[in-house]
Design a protein around this motif. Structure first.
Motif, PDB file in Angstrom:
ATOM      1  N   ASP A   1      -8.058  -7.547  -3.426  1.00 58.55           N
ATOM      2  CA  ASP A   1      -8.934  -6.409  -3.743  1.00 58.55           C
ATOM      3  C   ASP A   1      -8.992  -5.389  -2.616  1.00 58.55           C
TER       4      ASP A   1
ATOM      5  N   PRO B   1       0.093   1.993  -6.618  1.00 54.07           N
ATOM      6  CA  PRO B   1      -0.376   1.077  -7.664  1.00 54.07           C
ATOM      7  C   PRO B   1       0.690   0.701  -8.691  1.00 54.07           C
TER       8      PRO B   1
ATOM      9  N   TYR C   1      -9.830   0.487 -10.875  1.00 53.57           N
ATOM     10  CA  TYR C   1      -8.636   1.329 -11.004  1.00 53.57           C
ATOM     11  C   TYR C   1      -8.075   1.257 -12.415  1.00 53.57           C
ATOM     12  N   GLN C   2      -8.024   0.054 -12.966  1.00 50.47           N
ATOM     13  CA  GLN C   2      -7.498  -0.118 -14.321  1.00 50.47           C
ATOM     14  C   GLN C   2      -8.381   0.590 -15.350  1.00 50.47           C
TER      15      GLN C   2
ATOM     16  N   SER D   1       0.831  -1.212   0.000  1.00 44.91           N
ATOM     17  CA  SER D   1       0.000   0.000   0.000  1.00 44.91           C
ATOM     18  C   SER D   1       0.857   1.251   0.000  1.00 44.91           C
TER      19      SER D   1
ATOM     20  N   PHE E   1      -6.222   1.879  -2.781  1.00 42.02           N
ATOM     21  CA  PHE E   1      -5.730   2.738  -3.863  1.00 42.02           C
ATOM     22  C   PHE E   1      -6.877   3.550  -4.472  1.00 42.02           C
ATOM     23  N   CYS E   2      -8.017   2.905  -4.676  1.00 42.99           N
ATOM     24  CA  CYS E   2      -9.163   3.605  -5.277  1.00 42.99           C
ATOM     25  C   CYS E   2      -9.654   4.736  -4.378  1.00 42.99           C
TER      26      CYS E   2
ATOM     27  N   TRP F   1      -6.472  -2.825  -3.462  1.00 44.67           N
ATOM     28  CA  TRP F   1      -6.908  -1.909  -4.528  1.00 44.67           C
ATOM     29  C   TRP F   1      -8.058  -1.023  -4.084  1.00 44.67           C
TER      30      TRP F   1
ATOM     31  N   LYS G   1      -9.689  -3.497  -8.237  1.00 42.41           N
ATOM     32  CA  LYS G   1      -8.541  -3.522  -9.133  1.00 42.41           C
ATOM     33  C   LYS G   1      -8.981  -3.237 -10.563  1.00 42.41           C
TER      34      LYS G   1
END
Length: 447
Positions: free
Chosen positions: A44, A24, A75-76, A20, A50-51, A47, A72
């Motif tokens: 997840d 990303p 985010y992608q 973390s 991250f989101c 992620w 994930k």
């Protein structure tokens, strides 16, 4: 003897914390090293962090609000949708829209409902092709999130009054009514084509119309696509093309730079400042005759003054009116509208220990300064032809007026003469109510 522990030897929680901190991009890189790291980098929950950190997403969804199968994947999808833009700028623009929409949802939901879905890259390319311009990157991104506003005339209004739901807002005084909204791309094209011809700008002009008043009172904002500055038209717009810049030039940076991380144009800076004023309560939604709108008259000091005399409270503030400015003139270069809000506090009107439940205005006295020089000293009856009667605990009586100045700064102060009771039924002697000095000034950000 100390034993070295590799990443594969760490517990799941420790590994999750380390990844973390990497972020990303580096997390995806280390996922190629070992199967354990690949598995941990696919969690997840990681992620989701991250989101939330980058995009303030609490549920997995793409940039159009559609559900995504995982954080994930979300985010992608975001990175793919905005791959051509600097990622720090994407996050900054999203943060602006999130904050504004949260404020609108809490305070002005009917205006939030007018925000259109984001424009596509093909929509933006169509604008650039038709108008032969290259939009600054921040403005492109602003449109990618929301393609302006979709306004309709509501049942309480008329076509001439327009809509009161512009997210920039406005003001009214005498017969001048302004309410500014963000134009959608289709309207930017139509309005710009017509105005550029009407104003006599050359075909190589890189100005586009991005915001305007929806009312009969014209007010137009232009974005210079070359340098990223935002301008507003003055009263001489249609004669000599006169405009005033809306944000400080020194803040404009790298408006077409795809590789930096400090891009900011006039449109983004202007909207961010507007959002800050809304969030901080400097400007608010005002309701008048069942119509709600964002009022640009400041509500907090130092731009708004407050004075209480014998239980009568008077709040006062002013706003610069750029569409009436005349930079080529001498005596009346700048016009300022001011809003006066007066009320009788719940304890009533107290004079020499005696309490009255009402009082009525009889006269006004204004001292107006340009810089520190007195340019007007006015005494007269009533305010805009009215003698407001105040009852304790009732809503404020609000009125607007205006004054010209030859300089870009000045002030107004004065007093009102009230009588306890009513003019037709005096309960005591007249008394003076102070109007504390409030500024008239050409601001750094012009709305």
């Amino acid at each position: 003897m100390e034993t070295e522990v590799g990443l594969d030897g760490l517990g799941d929680l420790a590994l999750n914390i380390i990844l973390s901190k990497l972020g990303p991009t580096d997390t995806l890189r280390v996922s190629c090293v070992t199967k354990r790291l690949k598995l941990s980098a696919s969690e997840d929950s990681l992620w989701a962090q991250f989101c939330f950190q980058h995009l303030h997403l609490s549920t997995p969804q793409d940039h159009q609000g559609n559900p995504a199968p995982s954080f994930k994947a979300a985010y992608q999808l975001w990175r793919e949708a905005f791959a051509m833009y600097p990622w720090p700028l994407v996050k900054r623009v999203k943060r602006f829209w999130d904050k504004l929409k949260k404020w609108l949802s809490n305070n002005f939901p009917e205006a939030e409902a007018t925000l259109r879905r984001g424009a596509s890259e093909s929509d933006i390319q169509q604008l650039q092709t038709f108008l032969k311009v290259k939009l600054p990157l921040p403005t492109r991104l602003l449109y990618r999130f929301h393609d302006g506003q979709e306004l309709t005339v509501d049942e309480h209004s008329t076509a001439s009054l327009g809509s009161s739901l512009g997210i920039i807002g406005g003001y009214s005084f005498y017969h001048h009514l302004v309410n500014v909204y963000l134009l959608p791309i289709s309207q930017v094209i139509v309005e710009t084509r017509g105005l550029i011809r009407h104003l006599g700008f050359s075909r190589r002009s890189k100005y586009i119309v991005v915001a305007a008043s929806s009312t009969y009172s014209e007010k137009l904002f232009f974005l210079n696509c070359n340098n990223g500055q935002l301008y507003v038209g003055t009263r001489n717009l249609f004669t000599v093309g006169e405009m005033i810049q809306c944000v400080p030039n020194t803040l404009l940076r790298s408006v077409h730079d795809l590789h930096g991380d400090q891009q900011q144009d006039g449109m983004l800076l202007w909207l961010e400042e507007h959002g800050r004023r809304l969030e901080n309560g400097i400007i608010k939604v005002r309701e008048e005759e069942n119509l709600r709108s964002i009022s640009l008259f400041p509500e907090l000091p130092p731009l708004c003054s407050t004075a209480v005399t014998n239980g009568v409270q008077v709040r006062a503030s002013a706003v610069f009116i750029p569409e009436f400015a005349d930079l080529e003139g001498e005596a009346d270069k700048y016009l300022f509208a001011y809003s006066i809000r007066m009320s009788l506090l719940p304890e009533g009107c107290i004079i020499n220990g005696t309490t009255f439940s009402s009082c009525q205005l009889n006269r006004r006295h204004w001292i107006i300064r340009a810089n520190e020089d007195i340019v007007s000293d006015v005494n007269g009856e009533a305010v805009i032809g009215k003698f407001p009667l105040l009852h304790r605990g009732e809503d404020e009586f609000v009125y607007e007026s205006c004054t010209h100045l030859s300089s870009s700064s000045g002030s107004v102060e004065g007093s009102f003469t009230f009588v306890p009771g009513r003019l037709a039924d005096l309960k005591g002697s007249p008394f003076e109510v102070q109007v504390a000095r409030f500024p008239l000034q050409l601001p750094d950000y012009v709305f």
